[in-house]
Write a protein that holds these residues in place. Structure first.
Motif, PDB file in Angstrom:
ATOM      1  N   MET A  55       0.831  -1.201   0.000  1.00  0.00           N
ATOM      2  CA  MET A  55       0.000   0.000   0.000  1.00  0.00           C
ATOM      3  C   MET A  55       0.866   1.252   0.000  1.00  0.00           C
ATOM      4  SD  MET A  55      -1.372  -0.106   3.925  1.00  0.00           S
ATOM      5  CE  MET A  55      -0.291  -0.656   5.245  1.00  0.00           C
ATOM      6  N   LYS A  56       0.220   2.380  -0.245  1.00  0.00           N
ATOM      7  CA  LYS A  56       0.918   3.655  -0.311  1.00  0.00           C
ATOM      8  C   LYS A  56       0.290   4.601   0.708  1.00  0.00           C
ATOM      9  CE  LYS A  56       2.330   2.978  -5.083  1.00  0.00           C
ATOM     10  NZ  LYS A  56       2.791   3.623  -6.336  1.00  0.00           N
ATOM     11  N   LEU A  57       1.121   5.217   1.533  1.00  0.00           N
ATOM     12  CA  LEU A  57       0.639   6.063   2.628  1.00  0.00           C
ATOM     13  C   LEU A  57       1.252   7.462   2.526  1.00  0.00           C
ATOM     14  CD1 LEU A  57       0.954   3.479   5.550  1.00  0.00           C
ATOM     15  CD2 LEU A  57      -1.100   4.056   4.222  1.00  0.00           C
TER      16      LEU A  57
ATOM     17  N   VAL B 234      19.218 -10.274   9.493  1.00  0.00           N
ATOM     18  CA  VAL B 234      18.049 -11.082   9.094  1.00  0.00           C
ATOM     19  C   VAL B 234      16.819 -10.658   9.894  1.00  0.00           C
ATOM     20  CG1 VAL B 234      17.053 -13.415   9.120  1.00  0.00           C
ATOM     21  CG2 VAL B 234      19.398 -13.058   8.294  1.00  0.00           C
ATOM     22  N   GLN B 235      16.995 -10.464  11.179  1.00  0.00           N
ATOM     23  CA  GLN B 235      15.879  -9.984  12.009  1.00  0.00           C
ATOM     24  C   GLN B 235      15.479  -8.567  11.600  1.00  0.00           C
ATOM     25  OE1 GLN B 235      17.991 -10.535  15.695  1.00  0.00           O
ATOM     26  NE2 GLN B 235      16.870 -12.410  16.226  1.00  0.00           N
ATOM     27  N   ALA B 236      16.463  -7.730  11.328  1.00  0.00           N
ATOM     28  CA  ALA B 236      16.196  -6.331  10.973  1.00  0.00           C
ATOM     29  C   ALA B 236      15.329  -6.247   9.717  1.00  0.00           C
ATOM     30  CB  ALA B 236      17.508  -5.579  10.768  1.00  0.00           C
ATOM     31  N   ALA B 237      15.535  -7.165   8.791  1.00  0.00           N
ATOM     32  CA  ALA B 237      14.782  -7.138   7.528  1.00  0.00           C
ATOM     33  C   ALA B 237      13.277  -7.171   7.786  1.00  0.00           C
ATOM     34  CB  ALA B 237      15.200  -8.309   6.644  1.00  0.00           C
ATOM     35  N   GLY B 238      12.871  -7.904   8.803  1.00  0.00           N
ATOM     36  CA  GLY B 238      11.455  -8.022   9.124  1.00  0.00           C
ATOM     37  C   GLY B 238      10.849  -6.773   9.730  1.00  0.00           C
ATOM     38  N   HIS B 239      11.690  -5.804  10.049  1.00  0.00           N
ATOM     39  CA  HIS B 239      11.198  -4.565  10.656  1.00  0.00           C
ATOM     40  C   HIS B 239      11.115  -3.412   9.654  1.00  0.00           C
ATOM     41  CE1 HIS B 239      11.032  -6.162  14.698  1.00  0.00           C
ATOM     42  NE2 HIS B 239      12.195  -6.744  14.478  1.00  0.00           N
ATOM     43  N   ILE B 240      11.484  -3.660   8.402  1.00  0.00           N
ATOM     44  CA  ILE B 240      11.376  -2.620   7.363  1.00  0.00           C
ATOM     45  C   ILE B 240       9.938  -2.618   6.856  1.00  0.00           C
ATOM     46  CG2 ILE B 240      12.127  -1.928   5.058  1.00  0.00           C
ATOM     47  CD1 ILE B 240      14.862  -3.265   5.736  1.00  0.00           C
ATOM     48  N   GLN B 241       9.190  -1.582   7.189  1.00  0.00           N
ATOM     49  CA  GLN B 241       7.765  -1.570   6.856  1.00  0.00           C
ATOM     50  C   GLN B 241       7.422  -0.667   5.676  1.00  0.00           C
ATOM     51  OE1 GLN B 241       6.330  -3.872   8.064  1.00  0.00           O
ATOM     52  NE2 GLN B 241       7.155  -4.337  10.086  1.00  0.00           N
ATOM     53  N   LEU B 242       8.167   0.386   5.493  1.00  0.00           N
ATOM     54  CA  LEU B 242       7.855   1.340   4.424  1.00  0.00           C
ATOM     55  C   LEU B 242       9.147   1.793   3.740  1.00  0.00           C
ATOM     56  CD1 LEU B 242       5.278   3.511   6.417  1.00  0.00           C
ATOM     57  CD2 LEU B 242       4.723   1.975   4.510  1.00  0.00           C
ATOM     58  N   ILE B 243       8.996   2.197   2.487  1.00  0.00           N
ATOM     59  CA  ILE B 243      10.140   2.642   1.684  1.00  0.00           C
ATOM     60  C   ILE B 243       9.750   3.939   0.985  1.00  0.00           C
ATOM     61  CG2 ILE B 243      11.645   2.031  -0.269  1.00  0.00           C
ATOM     62  CD1 ILE B 243      10.648  -0.990   0.615  1.00  0.00           C
ATOM     63  N   GLY B 244      10.696   4.856   0.871  1.00  0.00           N
ATOM     64  CA  GLY B 244      10.420   6.126   0.208  1.00  0.00           C
ATOM     65  C   GLY B 244      11.692   6.797  -0.264  1.00  0.00           C
TER      66      GLY B 244
ATOM     67  N   VAL C 170       5.792   3.580   0.585  1.00  0.00           N
ATOM     68  CA  VAL C 170       5.103   2.368   0.126  1.00  0.00           C
ATOM     69  C   VAL C 170       5.615   1.154   0.886  1.00  0.00           C
ATOM     70  CG1 VAL C 170       5.012   3.458  -2.166  1.00  0.00           C
ATOM     71  CG2 VAL C 170       6.674   1.621  -1.735  1.00  0.00           C
ATOM     72  N   THR C 171       4.766   0.147   0.997  1.00  0.00           N
ATOM     73  CA  THR C 171       5.195  -1.113   1.609  1.00  0.00           C
ATOM     74  C   THR C 171       6.043  -1.890   0.597  1.00  0.00           C
ATOM     75  OG1 THR C 171       3.003  -1.930   0.979  1.00  0.00           O
ATOM     76  CG2 THR C 171       3.344  -1.349   3.290  1.00  0.00           C
ATOM     77  N   PRO C 172       6.946  -2.755   1.090  1.00  0.00           N
ATOM     78  CA  PRO C 172       7.862  -3.461   0.182  1.00  0.00           C
ATOM     79  C   PRO C 172       7.151  -4.228  -0.933  1.00  0.00           C
ATOM     80  CG  PRO C 172       8.587  -3.742   2.456  1.00  0.00           C
ATOM     81  CD  PRO C 172       7.257  -3.039   2.518  1.00  0.00           C
ATOM     82  N   ASP C 173       5.964  -4.782  -0.659  1.00  0.00           N
ATOM     83  CA  ASP C 173       5.263  -5.571  -1.681  1.00  0.00           C
ATOM     84  C   ASP C 173       4.882  -4.739  -2.905  1.00  0.00           C
ATOM     85  OD1 ASP C 173       3.427  -4.479   0.449  1.00  0.00           O
ATOM     86  OD2 ASP C 173       1.931  -5.021  -1.049  1.00  0.00           O
ATOM     87  N   GLU C 174       4.801  -3.415  -2.752  1.00  0.00           N
ATOM     88  CA  GLU C 174       4.486  -2.537  -3.889  1.00  0.00           C
ATOM     89  C   GLU C 174       5.602  -2.531  -4.931  1.00  0.00           C
ATOM     90  OE1 GLU C 174       1.814  -0.671  -4.744  1.00  0.00           O
ATOM     91  OE2 GLU C 174       0.731  -1.517  -3.031  1.00  0.00           O
ATOM     92  N   LEU C 175       6.792  -2.961  -4.526  1.00  0.00           N
ATOM     93  CA  LEU C 175       7.956  -2.836  -5.398  1.00  0.00           C
ATOM     94  C   LEU C 175       8.214  -4.098  -6.208  1.00  0.00           C
ATOM     95  CD1 LEU C 175      10.121  -0.985  -2.754  1.00  0.00           C
ATOM     96  CD2 LEU C 175       9.032   0.031  -4.765  1.00  0.00           C
ATOM     97  N   GLY C 176       7.472  -5.159  -5.916  1.00  0.00           N
ATOM     98  CA  GLY C 176       7.620  -6.398  -6.687  1.00  0.00           C
ATOM     99  C   GLY C 176       9.057  -6.873  -6.705  1.00  0.00           C
ATOM    100  N   ASP C 177       9.535  -7.284  -7.897  1.00  0.00           N
ATOM    101  CA  ASP C 177      10.900  -7.816  -7.978  1.00  0.00           C
ATOM    102  C   ASP C 177      11.960  -6.710  -7.990  1.00  0.00           C
ATOM    103  OD1 ASP C 177      10.559  -6.752 -10.462  1.00  0.00           O
ATOM    104  OD2 ASP C 177      10.825  -8.623 -11.567  1.00  0.00           O
ATOM    105  N   SER C 178      11.522  -5.463  -7.880  1.00  0.00           N
ATOM    106  CA  SER C 178      12.499  -4.366  -7.766  1.00  0.00           C
ATOM    107  C   SER C 178      13.030  -4.242  -6.341  1.00  0.00           C
ATOM    108  CB  SER C 178      11.865  -3.035  -8.194  1.00  0.00           C
ATOM    109  OG  SER C 178      11.485  -3.096  -9.542  1.00  0.00           O
ATOM    110  N   TRP C 179      12.415  -4.955  -5.396  1.00  0.00           N
ATOM    111  CA  TRP C 179      12.901  -4.973  -4.005  1.00  0.00           C
ATOM    112  C   TRP C 179      13.439  -6.368  -3.725  1.00  0.00           C
ATOM    113  CZ3 TRP C 179      14.224  -1.660  -0.394  1.00  0.00           C
ATOM    114  CH2 TRP C 179      14.286  -2.044   0.952  1.00  0.00           C
ATOM    115  N   GLN C 180      14.744  -6.484  -3.725  1.00  0.00           N
ATOM    116  CA  GLN C 180      15.373  -7.792  -3.491  1.00  0.00           C
ATOM    117  C   GLN C 180      16.589  -7.618  -2.616  1.00  0.00           C
ATOM    118  OE1 GLN C 180      16.190 -10.289  -6.936  1.00  0.00           O
ATOM    119  NE2 GLN C 180      14.310  -9.591  -7.927  1.00  0.00           N
ATOM    120  N   GLY C 181      16.740  -8.515  -1.657  1.00  0.00           N
ATOM    121  CA  GLY C 181      17.895  -8.444  -0.757  1.00  0.00           C
ATOM    122  C   GLY C 181      17.918  -7.151   0.022  1.00  0.00           C
ATOM    123  N   GLU C 182      16.730  -6.622   0.313  1.00  0.00           N
ATOM    124  CA  GLU C 182      16.598  -5.346   1.038  1.00  0.00           C
ATOM    125  C   GLU C 182      17.365  -4.212   0.348  1.00  0.00           C
ATOM    126  OE1 GLU C 182      17.200  -8.264   3.061  1.00  0.00           O
ATOM    127  OE2 GLU C 182      15.011  -8.307   3.019  1.00  0.00           O
TER     128      GLU C 182
END
Lengths: 328, 328
Positions: free
Chosen positions: B1-3, B157-167, B202-214
């Motif tokens: 989603m986009k906020l 690895v744990q930190a990756a799960g805490h990335i909620q939004l990207i901008g 935006v949430t990471p899922d909005e980026l599709g395969d453009s978001w890889q390996g954080e």
């Protein structure tokens, strides 16, 4: 007046007004839910808090309760900005002398100040949680001021009018991480974990003639494991006033209401007043004996930081903390 | 989603959900008043915002309205923490080469990161207000992530799960003030004024395969005064992933929900992709011609920063700003 936050009501705590003698408190119900909310609208909120403070001191506040500092959060449990100065040049001079370096001339006219972590301040009785003793755990007893909104590029005279609250901080430092971090050139990050604020913040009028020229003229009393550690005079050897420090921080940007501005560790030219951090003490020992003899803090160690008025009464309440390991 | 956040409702703005195509938006009424409030309770709030986002994209959200970026505040108009990395080493290598210095070996394994100002972010169309052109005004186009609560000492690895939004961010720098400030040894303060965030996060899922390996694998497109300035690849030459940057920041302290972690200016080994800041461009010119030819920004200049997907659609909306003098 004296303001604090209880550990209840959410991440920003619940704003309370505390009596002058620190014995009683009352929730600021219906005035402001949190200290940040009060600072966001300070000119309207402060007079109402002041009226409640007068009632409390007169024993007339409904729902007043006895103070228990263990239930206090930091007055600002999270803040939007903390900039920390290094206004006591005897500390800087001594550290440099110990490594055979000079203090640049500019340090006497241009404040040394860094962007510090503000996202979480721990309560006055919360433990300092650290991963490893090897990090070189140190206290730093400092005075802080809290501002309302400060416009960009204010003069020191203008900045003085934006200092609304004064308090103490234990600016925890991990000395073992500092040299490598500063060598990278971008300042402190991992070497400065969360710090503790004093139980209450007070308005300048609470300090009477101890607040002059935007400096606090009282000794910073510190103890480690119950033993006297220092009583450095906050009003002596402070090269820059808080007004000058606030103006320095605001040179290129406005400061948001609730900005915390720190003095740096209190240190006097006269080493007889003791130190306000272990690094200082160890430098004094190194200059005197060739090597430091006081160790950094270990798990289980405790510290106490307090400032009392001319009658011996605690002004801000004491910061009392123990050092504990992180349990994952 | 986009906020995003509208410039209404107070200092923290009003949280809105923005459609995937950035054309429509809806207030998150009854879910969370502000983005900070949403992040404070992310695991409960995010699913509800996501449901509203689905309705909005399906044209079924009541009270949806047309987007006007001029009415947008920064998604987080004030945040509790911003730590900015410098993860693109070609920039560091080039700057050092220009002054005949080496890059320390440790820079390839230990991220360079500084505590940055978070107390006020300006909106995506707000002007950059500066006292003087002599300060050497520069843009810096970067990617940022926003975390929820991150415990102290997490692994990458744990930190990756805490990335909620990207901008995106335009991390404004005052180049003229940097050398003297860094020479003092405590990092940036006056040289880093307020920055602008992209219209939406935006949430990471909005980026599709453009978001890889954080890491974000798309070019950072920048323009100055309407002229192409760069399209540096964000996924190339990024020495540390965002997961590693978050873990670095959390080594000695927890990160509070809403912490912003920056990548540093995007810069590639291949200078053909252009630059993301004027300092970079000037160093390239210096290495090539012996001196820089591109000036820093002047009052009246404008800049544009945007990332588009494989179909050319804007993901975060564009940051578009002009440079204006402070009026006192």
């Amino acid at each position: 007046m004296k303001l604090a936050s209880l550990k209840e009501g959410g991440r920003d705590g619940t704003l309370i007004v505390v009596s002058r003698d620190l014995a009683h408190a009352v929730r600021a119900n219906g005035i402001a839910a949190t200290l940040q909310a009060a600072l966001d609208d300070w000119s309207n909120i402060a007079p109402r808090l002041n009226a409640l403070y007068a009632e409390l001191n007169d024993g007339k506040a409904a729902d007043a309760f006895a103070v228990d500092f263990n239930k206090f959060a930091a007055p600002l449990p999270r803040a939007f900005e903390f900039v920390d100065g290094s206004a006591y040049l005897p500390h800087v001079e001594r550290v440099r002398r110990a490594r055979g370096a000079e203090v640049p001339e500019s340090f006497y006219t241009d404040p040394l100040m860094y962007q510090a972590v503000s996202a979480g301040f721990i309560g006055p009785r919360d433990p300092v949680v650290v991963v490893s003793e090897d990090y070189g755990i140190d206290l730093e007893a400092e005075v802080v001021v809290v501002t309302d909104d400060v416009p960009m590029a204010v003069t020191p005279v203008q900045a003085a009018g934006h200092i609304q609250l004064i308090g103490l901080i234990n600016d925890v430092s991990l000395r073992g991480l500092i040299p490598a971090e500063l060598l990278k050139g971008f300042g402190f990050l991992q070497s400065k974990p969360r710090s503790a604020l004093s139980p209450v913040l007070v308005t300048p009028d609470e300090l009477g003639d101890s607040w002059q020229g935007e400096k606090l003229h009282l000794p910073m009393r510190t103890w480690i494991n119950g033993k006297w550690f220092g009583a450095a005079e906050c009003g002596v050897d402070m090269q820059f006033s808080f007004a000058e420090l606030v103006a320095h921080a605001a040179k290129t940007r406005p400061l948001t209401a609730g900005t915390i501005v720190g003095s740096g560790t209190i240190a006097n030219e006269d080493t007889g007043t003791g130190a306000s951090c272990l690094a200082e003490q160890r430098v004094v020992e190194t200059l005197r004996d060739g090597k430091p003899s006081t160790p950094f803090l270990k798990f289980g160690d405790s510290l106490r930081i307090e400032i009392t008025d001319h009658d011996g009464a605690s002004i801000f309440g004491a910061i009392e903390q123990s050092i504990t390991p992180l349990v994952k």
